[in-house]
Structure formats: structure tokens, C-alpha cells
Design a protein around this motif. Structure first.
Motif, PDB file in Angstrom:
ATOM      1  N   ARG A 216     -11.570 -25.781  16.225  1.00 44.16           N
ATOM      2  CA  ARG A 216     -10.284 -26.638  16.007  1.00 44.16           C
ATOM      3  C   ARG A 216      -9.988 -26.144  14.387  1.00 44.16           C
ATOM      4  O   ARG A 216      -8.885 -25.943  14.327  1.00 44.16           O
ATOM      5  CB  ARG A 216     -10.618 -27.972  16.221  1.00 44.16           C
TER       6      ARG A 216
ATOM      7  N   LYS B  83      -8.133 -22.992  14.196  1.00 41.50           N
ATOM      8  CA  LYS B  83      -7.002 -22.805  15.048  1.00 41.50           C
ATOM      9  C   LYS B  83      -7.222 -22.494  16.587  1.00 41.50           C
ATOM     10  O   LYS B  83      -6.291 -21.792  16.746  1.00 41.50           O
ATOM     11  CB  LYS B  83      -5.900 -21.852  14.495  1.00 41.50           C
TER      12      LYS B  83
ATOM     13  N   SER C  33      -1.089 -31.591  21.305  1.00 37.35           N
ATOM     14  CA  SER C  33      -1.123 -32.235  20.226  1.00 37.35           C
ATOM     15  C   SER C  33      -1.846 -31.624  19.196  1.00 37.35           C
ATOM     16  O   SER C  33      -1.507 -31.905  18.005  1.00 37.35           O
ATOM     17  CB  SER C  33      -2.107 -33.453  20.698  1.00 37.35           C
ATOM     18  N   ASP C  34      -2.687 -30.510  19.400  1.00 36.58           N
ATOM     19  CA  ASP C  34      -3.295 -29.797  18.498  1.00 36.58           C
ATOM     20  C   ASP C  34      -2.251 -28.773  17.808  1.00 36.58           C
ATOM     21  O   ASP C  34      -2.226 -28.428  16.294  1.00 36.58           O
ATOM     22  CB  ASP C  34      -4.595 -29.098  18.914  1.00 36.58           C
ATOM     23  N   ARG C  35      -1.327 -28.415  18.634  1.00 30.11           N
ATOM     24  CA  ARG C  35      -0.206 -27.474  18.097  1.00 30.11           C
ATOM     25  C   ARG C  35       0.754 -28.143  17.310  1.00 30.11           C
ATOM     26  O   ARG C  35       1.215 -27.544  16.216  1.00 30.11           O
ATOM     27  CB  ARG C  35       0.450 -26.800  19.261  1.00 30.11           C
TER      28      ARG C  35
ATOM     29  N   GLU D  22      -0.128 -30.265  15.129  1.00 28.91           N
ATOM     30  CA  GLU D  22      -0.509 -30.334  13.819  1.00 28.91           C
ATOM     31  C   GLU D  22      -0.427 -29.099  12.872  1.00 28.91           C
ATOM     32  O   GLU D  22      -0.616 -29.029  11.713  1.00 28.91           O
ATOM     33  CB  GLU D  22      -2.144 -30.781  13.996  1.00 28.91           C
TER      34      GLU D  22
ATOM     35  N   ASP E  48       3.810 -31.785   8.622  1.00 28.20           N
ATOM     36  CA  ASP E  48       2.945 -32.567   7.685  1.00 28.20           C
ATOM     37  C   ASP E  48       2.181 -33.746   8.133  1.00 28.20           C
ATOM     38  O   ASP E  48       3.173 -34.528   8.987  1.00 28.20           O
ATOM     39  CB  ASP E  48       3.911 -33.123   6.531  1.00 28.20           C
ATOM     40  N   ARG E  49       1.223 -34.075   7.820  1.00 26.24           N
ATOM     41  CA  ARG E  49       0.276 -35.384   8.304  1.00 26.24           C
ATOM     42  C   ARG E  49       1.315 -36.490   7.961  1.00 26.24           C
ATOM     43  O   ARG E  49       1.643 -36.975   7.019  1.00 26.24           O
ATOM     44  CB  ARG E  49      -0.828 -35.342   7.613  1.00 26.24           C
TER      45      ARG E  49
ATOM     46  N   ARG F 175       5.412 -37.288  11.575  1.00 29.33           N
ATOM     47  CA  ARG F 175       5.946 -37.104  12.946  1.00 29.33           C
ATOM     48  C   ARG F 175       6.529 -38.341  13.444  1.00 29.33           C
ATOM     49  O   ARG F 175       5.702 -39.523  13.641  1.00 29.33           O
ATOM     50  CB  ARG F 175       5.117 -36.367  13.591  1.00 29.33           C
TER      51      ARG F 175
ATOM     52  N   LYS G 159       2.653 -21.802   9.455  1.00 25.69           N
ATOM     53  CA  LYS G 159       3.307 -23.012   8.664  1.00 25.69           C
ATOM     54  C   LYS G 159       4.092 -22.413   7.325  1.00 25.69           C
ATOM     55  O   LYS G 159       5.069 -22.717   7.202  1.00 25.69           O
ATOM     56  CB  LYS G 159       2.450 -24.127   8.451  1.00 25.69           C
TER      57      LYS G 159
END
Length: 326
Positions: free
Chosen positions: A64, A67, A82-84, A86, A90-91, A94, A305
Motif C-alpha cells: 500500500r 501504491k 478507497s485506496d485510489r 487517497e 488531500d487528507r 473529501r 497527484k
């Protein structure tokens, strides 16, 4: 019976009872130990993933962090939605949309091996409704896409991410409606749209309802791109096929593809059977298609990103008006 014989009998009975209790206790302890071992074995299985390409065992925590790219051969493993999310968002920024929207079995779809009124517990193939419920439990999603508003390096965007683990990311009425609502909200708030595609195409269990989503999404994108002149970025991951490729997957102002992704409309076998001739290997892989002008960029996950941020900054720069010589 003498007192001595009575005590001897009592001693034998007590010994038998003691042995029985110890044996039962040992069996219970053994069962508990085996139960704990089986639970630990399940946990261990969840800690490791095998690469689909080189078959190396990968520790899921490190995978993880990388990536979902194999450290041994560089192969891109599938990621859940869900992983995509991120990757670009930005944390803590969302805000999901339409999370409570779920599919109804409008057509009451059943396979040929399963009569409409059969018992699903004793049928060979599960019904569409049962299959949806199973996928919802397995993935924790209501359908094959997550949508929402978030920020990318401080820039507000609208993001939709498809999840291939939910019925192969197939596009049904709920997927089409959630994408359309996302685009319409982005149009109202003048936001760029990013759509991450991972799909086997239209969902056959919904018949023409799934095909209608292609036109509905395209109409919403027309207003967003042509009338409002807002940006739409399409990101194609492996696999992207069928009706998704034939509609919003290829309508982006900028089309980005992951390395070595499988992207097609029809599969290789179908093409060979239709044309009656062999086709070359890897002709539906990102690098080959990029050489024929199908995409704008091939971007690795760890750079995604930054590339998107630069594109949006460039797009949002004020345009200088040309001076007219009078």
C-alpha cells in the motif's frame, strides 16, 4: 462388602472420574488452540498478497505504501476505490455523494439455470439481487463507484472512482446516475471533474437500462465541457473496456492512462472471431495504444497527484487578452 473393599471401589471411581475430566479438559483446550490457530492463519493470509505477474509474496502494508506496485517486477496490481481516492485527494477534504444509493432488480433478472421463483439457497446460480448483496458485503460499497467533492493540493475538484471488485466495475443505472449527479454538481459549482475508470463495461443484468447510462453521462459532459467550458480528466486503469471505453472513458479533455493497463472495447478473442484473423500480442495495452494516439499521457501512480495539480494550475491561469492594433 467390607469397609476396605468399599474404599477401594471409591478410589477406582474417583480415579476414573478424574481421568475423564482431564481428558475432556484436554480436548477442550486442544479445540481452543486449533481455533486460535485457524484465526491466526486467516489473519496471516490478509497480511500478504501474491503478485499476479511474478508471483512474489508482497507484504500488504509495504504494498500500500508503494501504491500497489510490485517491488520485484513493477507490475501494477488492482486497487480498490478507497485506496485510489487517497492518491489525489488531500487528507480530510473529501465529502462523499449519494452513498445511500443502491440498485434495484427492476428486470427481475435470473439466469437460465435458475427459475424466477426458485430457492436461491438451492439454486446453481444466484439471482442478480443476491449477487448485489454479496458484493455489497464483500466490498462495503453500495455499488461499483464512489463519488464526491474534495481538494487536490488545495484545489477543489469533483472525483469519481470506479471499483472493479464490485461486479467487475460494471456500469448499471446506479453507477450512471451517480456519475451524472457528480458532473451536474461540478458544473453548478464550476469544478473540474476527474473520473477514474476500471470497468468491464455495461451491466448485462440491467439490459437497456445500463446502455442508457452512456448517453445520459455523455449529455451531462457536453454541458460541462462545451457549454460551461469546464475541464474533464479521464484516468483509465486496468481494465477499462466495453461501454465505459465507448462513452465517458474517452470523452476527457485530457485522457491519462496507467502503465501496462488493459484498455479495449471488445476483447481479443471476440475481435479474432469477428475478423477471422489473429491480432498481435499486447495490442490493447497502454504503451501500444499510446503510440497510436489514443491517450495524452501515461502517468505512474506515484506521480499522478503532481501531474494533475500542474494541469489544473495551468488550466486555471488567467488568460491574457490579445491587444488589438487599431
Amino acid at each position: 462388602m467390607s469397609i476396605r473393599e468399599w474404599f477401594e471401589d471409591r478410589r477406582k471411581i474417583t480415579g476414573l472420574l478424574k481421568n475423564s475430566v482431564e481428558r475432556d479438559s484436554k480436548d477442550v483446550n486442544e479445540m481452543e488452540r486449533n481455533k486460535n490457530l485457524s484465526i491466526d492463519y486467516v489473519k496471516i493470509n490478509r497480511l500478504w498478497v501474491q503478485c499476479d505477474n511474478c508471483e512474489s509474496l508482497l507484504y500488504i502494508r509495504f504494498l500500500r505504501e508503494n501504491k500497489s506496485v510490485c517491488e520485484e517486477c513493477g507490475y501494477y496490481l488492482q486497487m480498490n476505490s478507497s485506496d485510489r481516492i487517497e492518491l489525489p485527494i488531500d487528507r480530510g477534504t473529501r465529502h462523499p455523494m449519494d452513498e445511500d444509493m443502491y440498485t434495484l432488480d427492476v428486470l427481475q433478472f435470473h439466469s437460465e439455470n435458475e427459475p424466477a421463483h426458485s430457492d436461491p439457497l438451492h439454486s446453481e446460480d444466484e439471482s442478480y439481487k443476491d449477487h448485489i448483496t454479496f458484493c455489497q458485503i464483500e466490498t462495503g460499497l453500495t455499488d461499483a463507484i464512489q463519488t464526491g467533492i474534495g481538494q487536490l493540493n488545495g484545489l477543489p475538484i469533483a472525483l469519481g472512482v470506479m471499483d472493479f471488485k464490485f461486479m467487475g466495475g460494471s456500469m448499471g443505472s446506479v453507477v450512471g446516475e451517480k456519475i451524472t449527479r457528480l458532473i451536474e454538481r461540478a458544473t453548478e459549482e464550476s469544478l473540474p471533474v476527474i473520473m477514474v475508470c476500471a470497468s468491464g463495461g455495461a451491466r448485462m443484468q440491467e439490459g437497456s437500462f445500463s446502455s442508457m447510462q452512456m448517453a445520459k453521462i455523455a449529455s451531462a459532459l457536453y454541458i460541462h465541457q462545451k457549454d460551461k467550458r469546464l475541464l474533464y480528466v479521464s484516468i483509465l486503469t486496468s481494465p477499462t473496456t466495453g461501454g465505459v471505453t465507448a462513452s465517458f472513458g474517452m470523452l476527457g479533455d485530457i485522457i491519462i492512462a496507467e502503465p501496462k493497463a488493459y484498455i479495449a472495447f471488445a476483447g481479443k478473442r471476440v475481435i479474432e472471431q469477428t475478423l477471422g484473423q489473429k491480432v498481435i500480442e499486447d495490442f490493447q495495452v497502454t504503451e501500444h495504444l499510446f503510440g497510436h494516439g489514443l491517450f495524452d499521457l501515461i502517468v505512474p501512480r506515484n506521480l499522478l497527484k503532481g501531474v494533475l495539480s500542474e494541469l489544473f494550475q495551468l488550466y486555471s491561469l488567467p488568460r491574457k487578452e490579445k491587444k488589438m492594433n487599431v
